[in-house]
Structures are given as structure tokens and as C-alpha cells.
Design an enzyme around this catalytic site. Structure first.
Site, PDB file in Angstrom:
ATOM      1  N   CYS A   1       0.854  -1.119  -0.310  1.00  0.00           N
ATOM      2  CA  CYS A   1       0.135  -0.135   0.243  1.00  0.00           C
ATOM      3  C   CYS A   1       0.554   1.352  -0.446  1.00  0.00           C
ATOM      4  O   CYS A   1       2.064   0.783   0.987  1.00  0.00           O
ATOM      5  CB  CYS A   1      -1.125   0.371   1.042  1.00  0.00           C
ATOM      6  SG  CYS A   1      -2.210   1.615   1.553  1.00  0.00           S
TER       7      CYS A   1
ATOM      8  N   ASN B   1      -0.597  -3.454  -7.178  1.00  0.00           N
ATOM      9  CA  ASN B   1      -1.236  -2.588  -6.281  1.00  0.00           C
ATOM     10  C   ASN B   1      -1.000  -1.417  -7.464  1.00  0.00           C
ATOM     11  O   ASN B   1      -0.263  -1.110  -8.385  1.00  0.00           O
ATOM     12  CB  ASN B   1      -0.498  -2.610  -5.161  1.00  0.00           C
ATOM     13  CG  ASN B   1      -1.436  -1.884  -4.188  1.00  0.00           C
ATOM     14  OD1 ASN B   1      -2.851  -0.842  -4.090  1.00  0.00           O
ATOM     15  ND2 ASN B   1      -1.319  -1.931  -2.715  1.00  0.00           N
ATOM     16  N   THR B   2      -1.336  -0.102  -6.513  1.00  0.00           N
ATOM     17  CA  THR B   2      -1.652   1.483  -7.703  1.00  0.00           C
ATOM     18  C   THR B   2       0.005   1.762  -8.015  1.00  0.00           C
ATOM     19  O   THR B   2       0.403   1.438  -6.876  1.00  0.00           O
ATOM     20  CB  THR B   2      -2.378   2.293  -6.453  1.00  0.00           C
ATOM     21  OG1 THR B   2      -1.681   2.750  -5.222  1.00  0.00           O
ATOM     22  CG2 THR B   2      -3.529   2.091  -6.784  1.00  0.00           C
TER      23      THR B   2
HETATM   24  C1  FMN Z   1     -10.102   3.511  -3.422  1.00  0.00           C
HETATM   25  C2  FMN Z   1      -8.823   2.416  -3.299  1.00  0.00           C
HETATM   26  C3  FMN Z   1      -9.120   2.259  -2.516  1.00  0.00           C
HETATM   27  C4  FMN Z   1      -8.072   0.707  -2.504  1.00  0.00           C
HETATM   28  N1  FMN Z   1      -7.348   0.006  -1.407  1.00  0.00           N
HETATM   29  C5  FMN Z   1      -6.602  -0.789  -1.238  1.00  0.00           C
HETATM   30  C6  FMN Z   1      -6.735  -1.982  -0.103  1.00  0.00           C
HETATM   31  O1  FMN Z   1      -6.619  -1.522   0.973  1.00  0.00           O
HETATM   32  N2  FMN Z   1      -6.056  -2.988  -0.753  1.00  0.00           N
HETATM   33  C7  FMN Z   1      -5.084  -3.364  -1.056  1.00  0.00           C
HETATM   34  O2  FMN Z   1      -4.624  -4.276  -1.389  1.00  0.00           O
HETATM   35  N3  FMN Z   1      -5.190  -2.530  -2.781  1.00  0.00           N
HETATM   36  C8  FMN Z   1      -6.111  -1.756  -1.956  1.00  0.00           C
HETATM   37  N4  FMN Z   1      -6.257  -1.085  -3.528  1.00  0.00           N
HETATM   38  C9  FMN Z   1      -5.532  -1.444  -4.810  1.00  0.00           C
HETATM   39  C10 FMN Z   1      -6.563  -2.245  -5.647  1.00  0.00           C
HETATM   40  O3  FMN Z   1      -7.148  -3.030  -5.313  1.00  0.00           O
HETATM   41  C11 FMN Z   1      -5.602  -2.637  -7.334  1.00  0.00           C
HETATM   42  O4  FMN Z   1      -5.272  -3.068  -6.582  1.00  0.00           O
HETATM   43  C12 FMN Z   1      -6.026  -1.004  -7.707  1.00  0.00           C
HETATM   44  O5  FMN Z   1      -6.676  -0.062  -7.703  1.00  0.00           O
HETATM   45  C13 FMN Z   1      -5.665  -1.639  -9.022  1.00  0.00           C
HETATM   46  O6  FMN Z   1      -7.035  -1.755 -10.237  1.00  0.00           O
HETATM   47  P1  FMN Z   1      -7.770  -1.027 -10.896  1.00  0.00           P
HETATM   48  O7  FMN Z   1      -6.952  -0.251 -11.388  1.00  0.00           O
HETATM   49  O8  FMN Z   1      -8.308  -2.451 -11.136  1.00  0.00           O
HETATM   50  O9  FMN Z   1      -8.515  -0.603  -9.785  1.00  0.00           O
HETATM   51  C14 FMN Z   1      -7.228   0.479  -3.450  1.00  0.00           C
HETATM   52  C15 FMN Z   1      -7.681   1.030  -4.494  1.00  0.00           C
HETATM   53  C16 FMN Z   1      -8.928   1.967  -4.857  1.00  0.00           C
HETATM   54  C17 FMN Z   1      -8.759   3.077  -5.929  1.00  0.00           C
END
Ligand code: FMN
Ligand code: FAD
Ligand code: FES
Lengths: 302, 266
Positions: A127, A191-192
Site C-alpha cells: 500500500c 497495487n497502485t
Molecule cells: C479507493 C481504493 C482503495 C484501495 N484500497 C486498497 C486496500 O485496502 N488494499 C489493497 O491491497 N489495495 C487497495 N487498492 C488497490 C486496488 O486493490 C487495486 O490493486 C488497484 O486499484 C489497481 O486496480 P484497478 O486499476 O482495477 O483499480 C485500493 C484502490 C482504490 C482505488
């Protein structure tokens, strides 16, 4: 047609999961939750965390930045209140955990292993919105740390372990290998991506936390490349994540080597997206006369 | 009431002035179930940019349709302004909490204070309030005359309308909160008064202060950036008082958007 996939000891009826932090029972009225492969729940920590100051989200071109900061009510509340409230959910629940240090990860894993409803653990080593312990660095930024944490959790639990990795690294294959060597049953990528957005009139960052994690269609090509690279180096199944909006995006990840996928922010845009992706994958396989999803995994031609 | 994702037909999308639009969408379900203060999450366009839904308060509740009133600010509202009547709009609602009103047996002095586009949700509330036999006052404040909205829609329905502009180009010269103070000084304590407010944070803060000083109950409609609009992402926090630890975060989309002004840490 066979859509089932195996990840460690966990069997999923189809490869489509919803990603941590982007899904909750609030969606029960809008999508058939029980058609999902699995649900990865919001990351929990040992003790409650109040999260970062607002603004926590800002939209950017074809994506969004978030700096939620792992707001959660902690492990005790999760076990006492959250899990018992999910009586109507029949699909596997994957708990996502983050510790400040090795001890906390192990403690979280041990307690959750006793909870029958939990089918697997996803280790959030990545994270971007919190700092882990004194090192002030993400675990998934360091091979040795990744190996050490995964190994300790491995020794503490028989549950299927998924290591969720950070894309903000020089060589993803090294971290992926470290997770595999540590005993992870699977890695989830990604992850992001750490990012920043600026309000030019105020000359200030748009997020209260200054930086945040980028998700959405904007990151899809970057995440695909990482899945493809990691797939060549590790033999455990990979879960592809990043900007999946429809079944075509999901198939791209599967062709690049993902055995399963997770859908994140697309849930916000269209709460029914996960079921649409499942239907789309079925149609794609039918059209291409393939009766087993696993035949497509890593099928990218050169 | 159950939250639904609907494809609602756009009946009208009308430009009211420079940057303000009013859209009416057909939905018996929303018309029957949405309450003043609640909002809908709108997919402004089917493209990837803008991507997230945008929240809009219900502006008027009609027989088998509802209206939203919106200001064009960025790419989401721009895209929305280009939608044509006849098209289907992807909306989720009803979302969030509602304003609480009295029952008919105990009428009130209801004072609705709006800053700029903050009038949007207060029109639905004004109509409901007047229906319940309340003496309903509506104060609209804006920078200048061209930004005063909805006058004609409120006056016919048994509300007293007061207008203020910062430059004095229409109505009282000054702030909506000045008008509020003046009005309060003329009202007796019977029947009891309640204040409702929506607008910029600075205005809401002043309204909350005025209400607190006079021990008047006050409900505010807050805005925050939203991603999911339903309580999943934890992206829209507001700091509220909490007895034990001083403060906690609540989510504007799920715990709000209507809050008791005393609860909020301004
Ligand atoms: C609002 C938000 C909250 C997130 N919270 C978590 C989290 O608590 N734990 C985690 O591992 N990833 C978290 N992520 C990351 C997502 O699980 C994912 O890995 C990331 O958004 C990429 O996928 P996407 O492009 O489909 O959104 C979060 C993402 C967003 C947008
Ligand atoms: C519960 C709720 C009800 C709302 N009701 C209405 C309504 O009835 N009519 C209306 O015109 N607007 C309403 N808004 C605000 C509206 O949602 C935003 O103006 C819209 O999302 C802006 O989108 P955009 O893409 O056009 O602008 P963006 O490009 O996202 O932003 C343009 C500007 O608008 C500001 N902004 C963006 N989102 C918000 C937000 N959620 N709150 C406050 N400021 C924001 C930004 O700071 C920026 O300066 C409401 C917001 C909430 C949270
Ligand atoms: S917008 Fe997601 S929790 Fe409020």
C-alpha cells in the site's frame, strides 16, 4: 466449459475477483455477489487506523489517485462484526492484511487462520499510502524483506497465501521471485502506482496526503507488462490487476500470464462489471472453441 | 429504500444561464423513493475520461421523473451538459441521507439557506416543507445577479424568498448569512425554528455558528469528492465529533450528505 482455477489450496469457480478496497456488501443490491470467483476484502491492520486527511481521491485522465491510508477498524472488529455480517455471501472470502512489522503480519495471519470463513490471505506488502514500521519503505520494494515477511507468514499458517506486490520497483521479477521463494502460493500484480496531481490555481497538491496511488485504465499497459515479465520468471499463479474495465481487458491479462484477475475501481463506475466480465470471458472462449480457461493463460504469441 | 442502478431517459437538458443547466430524467422508481437531501450518482458519459460517476442532489421530485440542477465546472459536468433528451442516462440512487422534517402536526419555521449552486437540493426540500404546513423561508446568496438561480420555481409554492448578492446587483447587498441573521432576529421562538443549509464550506461554517449561538437546530448538506458514492471506497471523509477520542471520520456519501451541523468539526 471449465472456468475454474486453483490458487494454492483455493479453488475458484471462475477467475474473476474484486480487488481489495474497491468492493463491499453495499453493492449487494446492485450485483449478484455470489457469481464472483472470490472477494478480496479491504485491507485490515492489527489496530484500527483512521486513515488520511481529505481530499482522499481525485480523478485523473482515465484513472484516479487515492490516498485512503488504509482506514479500517482493526482485526478484532473484523472478526467480531464484519465476518459474521456476511451470512449471505457464499463465495470465498480472501482477507487482505497489512502489518507494521513481521510480528504483526504473523499475528494477523494466526488469528485469521482460525476463522473458518476466510479462504485465503492476501498480504498487502504494497500500500503506497502508509509507511511500514521504522524502515519507512514498502516491504514489496525490497527483495529480502519480501522474502522474510512471506516466509514468516508461511510458517504461521496453512491458508493459501497471495503476495500483493508494488509496481513501484525497478525489477518486478526479483520481488516476484522472492515472494515465491518465501512460500507464497500466488502473487497479485499490481497495487497502485505512486502519483501526484496539482491544483495550479492554489499551487497545491490535490490530495491531502500529497501523493496517492494511481488506478484505472491509465495503468493497464504498465500492469500488463509486469504480469508478462513475472510470468516468465515464476511458476506460481499470477493474479492480474490494473485498469480492467471489461472482459477484453481481462483476457489481455490472462494472455500475458495471469491465471485469474481482480477488478478494482471499475466497480465504482459500473457495479455490475464483474459479472459482465465473467459472461464476456465465457463468450470469448466459446467463440474461440476453447473449453478450458487455463488453456489461454500465458497464451501470448510472439 | 433499495439502491438501484437504472437507465433513465433524459426528458430535458436545458441551459438556464451561462454555466447552469437543469436536467429532467424519467424514473418512477426515483420519483417515488428519493427524498430531499439524497443524491444520485450519474455516469456523465460512457467514455473512460471522465470515468467516475458524479454526484448530484435531487433538485425537484415530480410525478414520474426527477430533476437535477447543475453547474458546469469540469469535464464531468461538461459531458453531462452535452447529453441530449431521448438518450438514456446511467444513474445509481437513491443515495445518502435525507433532510429530516417535522410531522404535519407540529409546524415549524423552516429557513433554507443556499449559497450559489447550493440551492439545487434545497428546492426539493422547500416544496416538501411547504407541503407540511411550515412557514418556509428560502435565502439565496450568490456573488452576482447572473448566479441567482431558481427564483421562479420557488416563489409560487408558498415560500418567502430572499435574495442577496455580494455586489448588490440584486436583492440585499452582502452575504446570505447576513440575511439569515436579520431574519432570525425578527422571528419568535414559537413555533420553533430549524435551519437547513447548502453551499460553500465557509458559508456552512458561518451558518453552523449562527445556529449554535442561538441554540437552533441546523442541518447541513456537505460535499466531498466521491468515487463510489455508496460507502465502499472510504474516499469522502468528513471529520465529526466523537465523545471518546475527539474526532472520527464519517463518509459524506453514506453517513451523509446531510449532517447535524453540531456534529461536524469545521
Ligand atoms: C479507493 C481504493 C482503495 C484501495 N484500497 C486498497 C486496500 O485496502 N488494499 C489493497 O491491497 N489495495 C487497495 N487498492 C488497490 C486496488 O486493490 C487495486 O490493486 C488497484 O486499484 C489497481 O486496480 P484497478 O486499476 O482495477 O483499480 C485500493 C484502490 C482504490 C482505488
Ligand atoms: C452529495 C453531493 C451532491 C451534489 N449536488 C450537486 C448539484 O445538485 N448540482 C451541482 O452542480 N453540483 C453538485 N455537486 C457537486 C458536483 O458533483 C461536482 O461539481 C461535479 O462532480 C464536478 O465534476 P466535473 O468533472 O465537472 O468537475 P471536476 O473536473 O471534477 O472539478 C471541477 C471543480 O469542481 C470542484 N469539485 C469537483 N467535485 C466536487 C465535489 N464532489 N464537491 C465539491 N467540489 C467539487 C473541484 O474542486 C474543481 O475545482 C454535488 C456533490 C456532492 C458530493
Ligand atoms: S465515495 Fe466512496 S465511500 Fe464515499
Amino acid at each position: 466449459m471449465n472456468l475454474a482455477v486453483k490458487i494454492g489450496r483455493l479453488r475458484l469457480k471462475n477467475p474473476v475477483m474484486v480487488a481489495s478496497g474497491t468492493f463491499g456488501t453495499e453493492y449487494a443490491e446492485l450485483v449478484n455477489i455470489n457469481s464472483l470467483g472470490a472477494i478480496v476484502m479491504k485491507t485490515i491492520t492489527l489496530r484500527p487506523r483512521s486513515g488520511n486527511s481529505p481530499p482522499r481521491i481525485v480523478e485523473t485522465a482515465s484513472g484516479m489517485l487515492n490516498s485512503i491510508g488504509l482506514e479500517n477498524k482493526g482485526l478484532d472488529d473484523f472478526i467480531e462484526n464484519k465476518i459474521p455480517s456476511l451470512t449471505k455471501v457464499e463465495v470465498p472470502l480472501i482477507a487482505s492484511i497489512a502489518g507494521n512489522d513481521e510480528k504483526e503480519f504473523v499475528q494477523l495471519a494466526k488469528r485469521l487462520t482460525k476463522i473458518r470463513r476466510i479462504a485465503a490471505l492476501e498480504l498487502n506488502l504494497s500500500c503506497p499510502n502508509i509507511k511500514y514500521g521504522a524502515r519507512k519503505e514498502l516491504i514489496a520494494h525490497d527483495e529480502k524483506e519480501t522474502y522474510r515477511i512471506v516466509k514468516s507468514v508461511r510458517n504461521a499458517t496453512g491458508l493459501t497465501l497471495i503476495a500483493k506486490l508494488s509496481p513501484n520497483v525497478t525489477d518486478i521479477t526479483k520481488i516476484a521471485k522472492a515472494a515465491e521463494d518465501g512460500g507464497a502460493d500466488s502473487i497479485s500484480l499490481t497495487n497502485t502506482f505512486l502519483g501526484l496531481a496539482v491544483d495550479i490555481e492554489a499551487r497545491k497538491p490535490r490530495l491531502g496526503n500529497i501523493t496517492g496511488g494511481l488506478s484505472g485504465p491509465a495503468i493497464k499497459p504498465l500492469a500488463l507488462r509486469m504480469v508478462w515479465e513475472a510470468h516468465k520468471k515464476v511458476s506460481i499463479p499470477i493474479i492480474g490487476i490494473g485498469g480492467i474495465m471489461d472482459y477484453k481487458d481481462a483476457i489481455e491479462f490472462i494472455l500475458c500470464g495471469a491465471s485469474a484477475i481482480q477488478i478494482g475501481m471499475a466497480n465504482f463506475v459500473n457495479p455490475k462489471v464483474s459479472t459482465e466480465v465473467i459472461d464476456g470471458i465465457k463468450k470469448y472462449l466459446t467463440k474461440n472453441k476453447i473449453d478450458n480457461m487455463n488453456m489461454v493463460v500465458g497464451g501470448l504469441k510472439s | 429504500m433499495a439502491i438501484k442502478q437504472l437507465k433513465a431517459r433524459i426528458l430535458e437538458n436545458k441551459k438556464l444561464s451561462q454555466d447552469f443547466y437543469k436536467m429532467r430524467i424519467k424514473s418512477l422508481y426515483l420519483a417515488r423513493n428519493i427524498k430531499p437531501g439524497q443524491f444520485i450518482e450519474v455516469r456523465c458519459s460512457e467514455s473512460l475520461d471522465p470515468l467516475l460517476r458524479r454526484p448530484f442532489s435531487v433538485h425537484r421530485i415530480l410525478k414520474d421523473s426527477i430533476e437535477i440542477l447543475y453547474e458546469v465546472l469540469g469535464k464531468g459536468t461538461k459531458a453531462l451538459s452535452q447529453r441530449k433528451s431521448g438518450e438514456l442516462l446511467d444513474v445509481i440512487g437513491p443515495l445518502g441521507s435525507r433532510f429530516t422534517l417535522n410531522t404535519k402536526r407540529y409546524p415549524l419555521n423552516a429557513i433554507l439557506t443556499a449559497g450559489g449552486i447550493g440551492i439545487a437540493p434545497l428546492v426539493a426540500l422547500a416544496e416538501e416543507s411547504a407541503k407540511r404546513g411550515n412557514k418556509t423561508y428560502v435565502i439565496i446568496g450568490a456573488k452576482t445577479r447572473s448566479r441567482i438561480l431558481c427564483e421562479t420555481e420557488i416563489t409560487p409554492r408558498g415560500c418567502d424568498l430572499m435574495v442577496s448578492t455580494e455586489d448588490g446587483s440584486k436583492g440585499y447587498k452582502g452575504l446570505a448569512t447576513d440575511v439569515l441573521k436579520d431574519l432570525l432576529s425578527t422571528l419568535n421562538s414559537k413555533p420553533p425554528t430549524i435551519i437547513y443549509a447548502c453551499g460553500p464550506t465557509a458559508m456552512l461554517k458561518t451558518v453552523a455558528h449562527i445556529a449554535k449561538e442561538r441554540k437552533i437546530s441546523c442541518q447541513v448538506l456537505l460535499e466531498e469528492y466521491m468515487a463510489c458514492g455508496i460507502g465502499v471506497c472510504l474516499g469522502c471523509p468528513v471529520k465529526v465529533k466523537n465523545g471518546t477520542s475527539g474526532y472520527e471520520y464519517k463518509m459524506v456519501c453514506k453517513d451523509g450528505p446531510v449532517f447535524n451541523a453540531r456534529e461536524v468539526i469545521w
